[in-house]
Design a protein around this motif. Structure first.
Motif: not given
Length: 315
Positions: A32-47
């Motif tokens: 869960k912690k790793l998935q949240k981290c991946l989402l954070c990276i993804y969101s920066d990429i998306y923006e």
């Protein structure tokens, strides 16, 4: 055992890593912690991609998770994205200026060199080490991005180009194995005949093919994949099923559809169900626990916090 399974590192490692005393499967909390981290990276990429009209889209197991589980596959520990070749090359050009402070970009043609045949984005504020991970690979949580390339319309041309690209990837895989194998991996692979045979074969071929550096092999693969003109077919040539296995009609991918993933804005292929069926067969079937792909880790540290992304506007 089928010869392809003997030569498949994923098949061998999936069995052998379970025997290693130095690593462990991620706990539910770690996942869960790793998935949240991946989402954070993804969101920066998306923006950043939105700013430059680049459309990263969910691919592979991440897209599978969206359709089968309405989010991450519960045991998934990575995030896969795809980009059209045009967007992929544009992203490499704008990365350092926009994301270089927080992330490292590795891939063919990148300033920091390549650690794989596609680009990877590593988060500097993390520490992530899997069993046998060589020092040449940044020990950080990362996201993979695969290019989608057009393929020749003539069947015979498509066949030979695919064979050439797949041969280059097989060659690079052997050189990579020779250059990055650790004593820990050697010991692990010698614990079974299948692993020992795989190791000896790859080391021998890697030695024979080391007349070019690994990075040169990666660049050669990337260049070989490119087809400049638009055609009726395209492929994720560096994906899990390689060139021919991932060749589909272009309208399977494009135009992309706007959607969401774990509450975050996301793009998905035009015909996601067809794409997943081609990749996995009956993709709605839950695999047995021993057949699930996971990384076996030695250490995981994450210092970043996931922000609230409600402010992200829908496209």
């Amino acid at each position: 055992m089928h010869i392809l399974k003997i030569f498949s590192l994923k098949s061998v490692f999936n069995r052998l890593y379970r025997l290693s005393p130095n690593g462990h499967q991620l706990s539910d909390g770690e996942i869960k912690k790793l998935q949240k981290c991946l989402l954070c990276i993804y969101s920066d990429i998306y923006e950043v991609c939105k700013k430059y009209e680049i459309k990263p889209f969910l691919q592979g197991g991440t897209l599978l998770g969206k359709l089968r589980h309405n989010g991450f596959i519960p045991w998934d520990d990575d995030l896969d994205l795809g980009m059209s070749r045009a967007d992929y090359e544009k992203f490499k050009k704008i990365f350092e200026h926009e994301l270089g402070e927080k992330y490292i970009l590795k891939g063919p043609g990148c300033l920091n060199g390549a650690t794989n045949r596609f680009i990877q984005i590593f988060s500097k504020k993390t520490y992530y080490k899997t069993i046998g991970m060589p020092d040449s690979i940044p020990h950080h949580v990362y996201i993979d991005i695969f290019p989608i390339d057009y393929v020749p319309e003539k069947k015979i041309n498509r066949f030979f180009k695919g064979m050439w690209c797949n041969s280059l990837m097989a060659a690079a895989g052997c050189v990579e194995f020779r250059d990055t194998i650790t004593k820990e991996i050697q010991k692990l692979m010698c614990s079974s005949f299948c692993g020992w045979f795989n190791m000896k074969l790859r080391l021998t071929l890697g030695w024979m093919l080391s007349f070019m550096s690994l990075e040169e092999w990666y660049r050669k693969i990337d260049k070989a994949l490119i087809v400049e003109q638009e055609t009726k077919y395209c492929t994720s040539g560096t994906g899990r099923k390689h060139y021919h296995g991932e060749t589909v009609n272009t309208d399977v991918f494009f135009p992309l559809k706007y959607s969401e993933f774990e509450g975050y804005p996301a793009w998905i292929p035009n015909q996601s169900e067809y794409y997943l069926k081609n990749l996995y067969g009956n993709y709605m079937e839950i695999p047995d626990e021993n057949d699930r792909e996971q990384h076996f880790i030695e250490e995981l540290k994450i210092e970043i916090e996931v922000r609230n992304f409600d402010e992200l506007q829908q496209v």
